[in-house]
Design an enzyme around this catalytic site. Structure first.
Site, mmCIF file in Angstrom:
data_model
loop_
_atom_site.group_PDB
_atom_site.id
_atom_site.type_symbol
_atom_site.label_atom_id
_atom_site.label_comp_id
_atom_site.label_asym_id
_atom_site.label_seq_id
_atom_site.Cartn_x
_atom_site.Cartn_y
_atom_site.Cartn_z
ATOM 1 N N ASP A 1 -36.733 -0.171 41.017
ATOM 2 C CA ASP A 1 -37.694 0.930 40.978
ATOM 3 C C ASP A 1 -36.992 2.280 41.058
ATOM 4 O O ASP A 1 -37.464 3.268 40.496
ATOM 5 C CB ASP A 1 -38.692 0.791 42.128
ATOM 6 C CG ASP A 1 -39.728 -0.305 41.873
ATOM 7 O OD1 ASP A 1 -39.783 -0.817 40.741
ATOM 8 O OD2 ASP A 1 -40.477 -0.637 42.805
ATOM 9 N N GLY A 2 -35.860 2.338 41.761
ATOM 10 C CA GLY A 2 -35.114 3.593 41.848
ATOM 11 C C GLY A 2 -34.632 4.071 40.497
ATOM 12 O O GLY A 2 -34.639 5.278 40.210
ATOM 13 N N HIS B 1 -35.542 13.944 67.873
ATOM 14 C CA HIS B 1 -35.753 14.858 68.990
ATOM 15 C C HIS B 1 -35.238 16.265 68.662
ATOM 16 O O HIS B 1 -34.099 16.442 68.233
ATOM 17 C CB HIS B 1 -35.042 14.324 70.232
ATOM 18 C CG HIS B 1 -35.196 15.207 71.436
ATOM 19 N ND1 HIS B 1 -36.403 15.342 72.102
ATOM 20 C CD2 HIS B 1 -34.309 16.018 72.086
ATOM 21 C CE1 HIS B 1 -36.250 16.177 73.099
ATOM 22 N NE2 HIS B 1 -34.995 16.609 73.123
ATOM 23 N N ALA C 1 -43.838 2.930 49.402
ATOM 24 C CA ALA C 1 -42.489 3.482 49.591
ATOM 25 C C ALA C 1 -42.379 4.119 50.981
ATOM 26 O O ALA C 1 -42.616 3.475 51.999
ATOM 27 C CB ALA C 1 -42.179 4.477 48.471
ATOM 28 N N TYR C 2 -42.009 5.380 51.065
ATOM 29 C CA TYR C 2 -41.807 6.067 52.335
ATOM 30 C C TYR C 2 -43.070 5.990 53.197
ATOM 31 O O TYR C 2 -43.015 5.818 54.422
ATOM 32 C CB TYR C 2 -41.434 7.519 52.046
ATOM 33 C CG TYR C 2 -40.726 8.260 53.143
ATOM 34 C CD1 TYR C 2 -40.592 7.739 54.429
ATOM 35 C CD2 TYR C 2 -40.191 9.521 52.896
ATOM 36 C CE1 TYR C 2 -39.941 8.446 55.427
ATOM 37 C CE2 TYR C 2 -39.530 10.237 53.884
ATOM 38 C CZ TYR C 2 -39.414 9.691 55.151
ATOM 39 O OH TYR C 2 -38.769 10.399 56.134
ATOM 40 N N ASN D 1 -43.650 9.139 43.625
ATOM 41 C CA ASN D 1 -43.958 8.476 44.893
ATOM 42 C C ASN D 1 -44.599 9.422 45.913
ATOM 43 O O ASN D 1 -45.724 9.209 46.324
ATOM 44 C CB ASN D 1 -42.695 7.872 45.512
ATOM 45 C CG ASN D 1 -42.388 6.492 44.982
ATOM 46 O OD1 ASN D 1 -43.241 5.849 44.384
ATOM 47 N ND2 ASN D 1 -41.176 6.034 45.204
ATOM 48 N N ASP E 1 -42.334 15.401 63.014
ATOM 49 C CA ASP E 1 -41.111 15.416 62.211
ATOM 50 C C ASP E 1 -41.407 15.942 60.816
ATOM 51 O O ASP E 1 -40.588 16.629 60.205
ATOM 52 C CB ASP E 1 -40.526 14.014 62.110
ATOM 53 C CG ASP E 1 -39.760 13.605 63.355
ATOM 54 O OD1 ASP E 1 -39.697 14.403 64.310
ATOM 55 O OD2 ASP E 1 -39.224 12.479 63.379
ATOM 56 N N LEU F 1 -45.275 3.645 53.512
ATOM 57 C CA LEU F 1 -45.388 2.365 54.206
ATOM 58 C C LEU F 1 -44.439 2.316 55.396
ATOM 59 O O LEU F 1 -44.785 1.791 56.456
ATOM 60 C CB LEU F 1 -45.096 1.214 53.239
ATOM 61 C CG LEU F 1 -45.340 -0.201 53.776
ATOM 62 C CD1 LEU F 1 -46.795 -0.386 54.189
ATOM 63 C CD2 LEU F 1 -44.955 -1.239 52.724
ATOM 64 N N HIS G 1 -47.136 19.363 66.351
ATOM 65 C CA HIS G 1 -45.708 19.160 66.172
ATOM 66 C C HIS G 1 -45.456 17.765 65.590
ATOM 67 O O HIS G 1 -46.004 16.769 66.052
ATOM 68 C CB HIS G 1 -44.980 19.304 67.506
ATOM 69 C CG HIS G 1 -43.492 19.369 67.358
ATOM 70 N ND1 HIS G 1 -42.707 18.245 67.274
ATOM 71 C CD2 HIS G 1 -42.646 20.436 67.241
ATOM 72 C CE1 HIS G 1 -41.442 18.614 67.130
ATOM 73 N NE2 HIS G 1 -41.378 19.933 67.107
#
Length: 274
Positions: free
Chosen positions: A64-65, A148, A181-182, A137, A169, A184, A167
């Protein structure tokens, strides 16, 4: 009339390169070219992948990439994916069937003048004076780093209405294609291909709201603050550094990706996930 075909094999994959050579020899009623890397490996003249955008069909051989890379380079040109990867959500064709399937699609193009394919939405991310290449995607907006001390305050608005602020990430916006992808990996929902939807998913938020599924026409606004720097990223590759406070607008791009050939079995592919 010959059909103009481009063939892109996964870089440094001898099996993919050998199949590209086989396709060049086997295809009738087609004028086929390979990418530069494959050409060097099989002693054929190669062309830049981006130049294949003018052809009628591009065959992507790999995982897929590889297909994601091809889609970035050729835009709306129809792509047929041959699966040499582990799962194959986008690549539906088995290598053993590749010659016959590609030949059938070429003959269909020669007879009808066009590819009858499935259209997949891509996402457009833009800010003041800039835009990223469309994402098949997902689009991710995050702080200076994961973990952190590396997040940011991110507000999510959908069609002008605030959904969440806090707040985190980062926040990702995924297409149905990108749900596996990401998204999931961040515990987002699976969305079956063909659904007219987008997914909005916070990443490691301190006071997280559930992942949100919205209609495909929604206008999503991600506003970043309380960080020295932040990033907007398209499909994990194309990146824009932001200077908070900054806002990223995400919506469906005008030009989709067209997948030619048979469809992958979504549920069978899910069974291959670890």
């Amino acid at each position: 009339m010959d059909v103009a075909v481009g063939i892109v094999a996964q870089r440094d994959n001898e099996r993919a390169q050998a199949l590209a050579a086989t396709l060049i020899e086997a295809l009738e009623n087609a004028t086929a070219v390979v990418d530069e890397s494959t050409g060097a490996a099989i002693n054929e003249d190669g062309v830049p992948v981006a130049s294949m955008a003018s052809r009628e069909l591009v065959v992507s051989i790999g995982g897929d990439g590889t297909l994601l890379f091809v889609a970035r380079e050729v835009g709306g040109t129809p792509i047929l994916g041959v699966n040499l990867g582990e799962v194959g959500f986008l690549n539906a064709v088995d290598p053993g069937d590749a010659v016959a399937v590609v030949a059938d699609v070429v003959e269909s193009v020669r007879a009808d003048g066009a590819v009858d394919g499935r259209r997949l939405d891509r996402l457009r991310a833009e800010g003041e004076g800039w835009s990223l290449e469309p994402a098949l995607n997902e689009v991710v907006v995050h702080g200076p780093r994961r973990g952190h001390g590396g997040g940011a305050t991110i507000e999510i608005r959908v069609d002008g209405e605030r959904y969440a602020e806090g707040h985190a990430d980062g926040v990702l916006v995924a297409t149905p294609t990108g749900s596996t992808a990401y998204n999931l990996g961040e515990s987002g929902p699976l969305v079956r291909p063909g659904a007219d939807a987008l997914i909005v998913n916070q990443m490691a938020a301190t006071e997280a709201m559930p992942p949100l599924v919205v209609d495909r026409d929604a206008e999503i606004e991600l506003s970043v603050a309380d960080a020295e720097t932040a990033y907007a990223i398209s499909d994990g590759r194309n990146r824009r550094e932001l200077e908070p406070p900054a806002t990223v607008d995400v919506s469906v791009a005008d030009e989709p990706v067209t997948l030619a050939g048979p469809r992958a079995n979504f549920f069978e592919a899910l069974e291959k996930l670890e």
